[in-house]
Design a protein around this motif. Structure first.
Motif, PDB file in Angstrom:
ATOM      1  N   GLY A   1     -25.308 -56.847 -48.832  1.00  0.00           N
ATOM      2  CA  GLY A   1     -24.165 -57.611 -48.327  1.00  0.00           C
ATOM      3  C   GLY A   1     -23.403 -56.796 -47.310  1.00  0.00           C
ATOM      4  O   GLY A   1     -22.816 -55.774 -47.653  1.00  0.00           O
ATOM      5  N   VAL A   2     -23.408 -57.261 -46.060  1.00  0.00           N
ATOM      6  CA  VAL A   2     -22.724 -56.496 -45.011  1.00  0.00           C
ATOM      7  C   VAL A   2     -21.224 -56.736 -45.078  1.00  0.00           C
ATOM      8  O   VAL A   2     -20.762 -57.764 -45.556  1.00  0.00           O
ATOM      9  N   GLY A   3     -20.496 -55.763 -44.590  1.00  0.00           N
ATOM     10  CA  GLY A   3     -19.042 -55.900 -44.554  1.00  0.00           C
ATOM     11  C   GLY A   3     -18.400 -55.795 -45.921  1.00  0.00           C
ATOM     12  O   GLY A   3     -17.267 -56.202 -46.115  1.00  0.00           O
ATOM     13  N   THR A   4     -19.130 -55.250 -46.890  1.00  0.00           N
ATOM     14  CA  THR A   4     -18.546 -55.028 -48.207  1.00  0.00           C
ATOM     15  C   THR A   4     -18.704 -53.557 -48.566  1.00  0.00           C
ATOM     16  O   THR A   4     -19.588 -52.871 -48.057  1.00  0.00           O
ATOM     17  N   LEU A   5     -17.848 -53.090 -49.479  1.00  0.00           N
ATOM     18  CA  LEU A   5     -17.876 -51.676 -49.856  1.00  0.00           C
ATOM     19  C   LEU A   5     -19.129 -51.358 -50.687  1.00  0.00           C
ATOM     20  O   LEU A   5     -19.766 -50.328 -50.501  1.00  0.00           O
ATOM     21  N   TRP A   6     -19.486 -52.257 -51.605  1.00  0.00           N
ATOM     22  CA  TRP A   6     -20.562 -51.935 -52.545  1.00  0.00           C
ATOM     23  C   TRP A   6     -21.911 -52.478 -52.102  1.00  0.00           C
ATOM     24  O   TRP A   6     -22.940 -52.126 -52.682  1.00  0.00           O
TER      25      TRP A   6
END
Lengths: 321, 288
Positions: free
Chosen positions: A257-262
């Motif tokens: 998942g792009v644009g997420t921390l994890w």
């Protein structure tokens, strides 16, 4: 406990498990898989800073990885510099290089930008193959020094210390991303991603902020490159500069998942063991079954949930909560 | 370097340029229609080359004889890819679109390797073989045939897009899909057709290339890179411009090989591309 406290407790517990892991598991292979997961999670996180948060889809990040790997190795070989110093030098060089690359390519948008980054990657890869002083196509061996030492960044007895170093690199990447997420920089980057023209009209210096995202991303990627060189002891343009590596780095982030921390960590935790498993189960037959599975998986994720696994998880949570 | 060597190189580059242009034309057509870059384009080319090879090896068909067959197969393949994959990601973010076709590329390459192995294959004794001597210059006949074939295919494509009703409907869809659908054009059908034609173009190019080029699962990679550069150089979505851009790429590649070093020929092409898009971000003849 508050949900926030609960989340922190969960993260602390997970970290504790990761720290204890090599004390319990002493076989080299599971350790190697974990190290590879950490490394790719970290690289994907670095890519995510530029592509996920700022929306600039680079398909040439191997350039910075290779810069890190070559800088530390060449400095160790010709100047006798400790790889730690080389790692730092590699990161600095990658940041400088990223600014030189960014200055022209950030004027392009969308597919033009993506293809320009491939072109840059191919040009630099070709130069490295033909640069004899840097080993050319034959590659370079990291000068072996015994015995194990932290100063020399070499451990021959076990993979334990590599494990901790790669974990530390991953934590660094996560920490940087967290900091960026909550800073003015993070908001600016997301504004640029959503609508570059609107961001510019609000007074955000778009080019300058793209460059900052690029610098952070390149520097972190180079650290990963130096680590890789010290871990594998051998580098050549085919292993640290290829476009295929750039793509793999993106895939890890896209899957999670792009644009997420994890997201990048989740992506690496799935893709890397899958890659290792298919390689061991089907590898050596020359049948490339691992790549078949990879390709099918990527298509499936793109079609079913373009936001990656993080988006799937969030959707699930919304439904139950 | 003698003038003869230079001329020889220029002619070779020109001939190859037409083939590059045909490969790029399919890519450009698809992009113009729906703003999706097909990152599996090189693998389409590879499949076309294998189709040609197997028709030759199993059915004893010459690459030129089996060309219509290959083009037809690739057309169907393009339709299948559209309906099986692309249709589902039309509204997805650009990143998902990029990776869907990347996934397809990895999958096709691995499938080719699993089915046919990694060895290099070559069509031996094609119908058109040998070389022609013209005033001290040597021209490979297969290359010449490929180049003329590519030019003919390009001309046919241009005629189809600009002169037939279906072609005009394609153009209308590319210009404004909403307006086109209001005019009674089935845009979904046009998209599918675009993928079919795009794949058919690269199918023709693959069949022509197979007359003189090695065939192996990774063969598409370098051609695809050149095709992206060609398309971006001409301007995404501008099909006629890819012809000029293809020739530029072919000639520059040869000149760089002769004047600098063969190892750097692609690097110089990519560098040229970067210089051009920095000066004109929309490509030489593109609309932005």
């Amino acid at each position: 406990m508050t949900p926030r406290g609960l989340r922190w407790a969960g993260a602390a517990a997970a970290l504790a498990v990761l720290v204890i892991f090599p004390q319990v598991v002493t076989k080299p292979f599971p350790r190697h898989v974990m190290i590879t997961i950490f490394l790719y999670a970290m690289l994907a996180q670095a890519w995510n800073l530029l592509a996920g948060y700022c929306g600039q889809i680079s398909l040439g990040h191997a350039v910075f990885f290779g810069t890190g790997a070559y800088t530390s190795t060449l400095l160790a070989k010709h100047a006798g510099l400790s790889p730690w110093g080389g790692m730092l030098a590699g990161a600095v060089l990658a940041v400088l290089l990223s600014q030189c690359i960014g200055y022209p390519v950030f004027r392009l948008r969308g597919h033009y930008f993506a293809i320009a980054t491939i072109a840059v990657g191919e040009i630099i890869g070709t130069l490295m193959i033909n640069w004899d002083w840097a080993g050319g196509a034959r590659g370079l061996f990291v000068p072996i020094k015994r015995p194990d030492s932290w100063i020399n960044f070499q451990f021959h007895e076990s993979k334990q210390n590599y494990y901790y170093i790669s974990l530390a690199l991953l934590l660094l990447a996560l920490w940087v991303t967290r900091r960026v997420e909550r800073s003015r920089l993070g908001y600016y980057l997301r504004a640029i991603r959503e609508d570059q023209d609107a961001a510019a009209s609000l007074g955000i210096p778009v080019a300058a902020y793209k460059q900052r995202a690029m610098a952070l991303s390149a520097g972190l990627t180079a650290l990963g490159g130096s680590f890789y060189a010290q871990y594998i002891f051998f580098i050549d343009p085919d292993s640290v500069f290829p476009t295929a590596l750039s793509i793999l780095i993106c895939l890890v982030a896209v899957l999670g998942g792009v644009g997420t921390l994890w997201g990048p960590l989740v992506g690496a935790a799935i893709l890397i063991p899958l890659g290792e498993w298919t390689r061991i189960s089907f590898g050596g037959t020359g049948k490339a079954v691992d790549l078949l599975v990879y390709g099918a998986l990527i298509m499936l994720v793109s079609v079913i949930q373009p936001g990656g696994i993080m988006a799937l998880a969030q959707r699930g949570r919304r439904r139950t909560g | 370097m003698s003038v003869e060597t230079l001329l020889q190189g220029l002619v070779g580059g020109l001939l190859m340029g037409f083939v590059y242009a045909l490969i790029a034309a399919g890519l450009s057509l698809i992009f113009g229609l729906m703003e999706i870059v097909n990152f599996a384009h090189g693998e389409f080319l590879m499949l076309a080359m294998f189709a040609t090879f197997w028709s030759w090896a199993l059915l004893k068909l010459d690459p030129l004889t089996s060309l219509p067959l290959t083009v037809g197969l690739l057309f169907l393949f393009g339709l299948a890819v559209y309906h099986g994959l692309i249709r589902w990601i039309l509204g997805a973010p650009m990143l998902a679109q990029i990776f869907a076709t990347f996934g397809l590329a990895i999958f096709l390459r691995a499938a080719a390797q699993a089915l046919w192995g990694v060895e290099f294959r070559l069509v031996k004794n094609p119908l058109v073989d040998g070389r022609l001597a013209v005033g001290g210059l040597f021209i490979g006949l297969p290359q010449l045939a490929a180049s003329l074939g590519a030019l003919a295919a390009f001309g046919f494509l241009h005629w189809f897009i600009t002169r037939t009703e279906t072609g005009l409907a394609l153009q209308a869809t590319a210009q404004d899909r909403q307006a086109a659908s209001l005019m009674g054009i089935d845009t979904q059908r046009m998209f599918a057709l675009g993928w079919g034609i795009g794949a058919a173009c690269v199918g023709a190019a693959g069949a022509l290339l197979a007359m003189f080029f090695y065939i192996f699962p990774d063969v598409g990679a370098s051609f695809a890179l050149l095709a992206y550069v060609t398309v971006a150089l001409g301007g995404f979505g501008n099909v006629p411009a890819t012809l000029a851009a293809g020739v530029v790429v072919g000639v520059v590649e040869v000149l760089a090989g002769l004047l600098i070093a063969p190892a750097f020929k692609y690097a110089v092409v990519f560098a040229l591309y970067l210089v051009v898009v920095l000066w004109r971000p929309q490509g030489l003849f593109g609309r932005y």
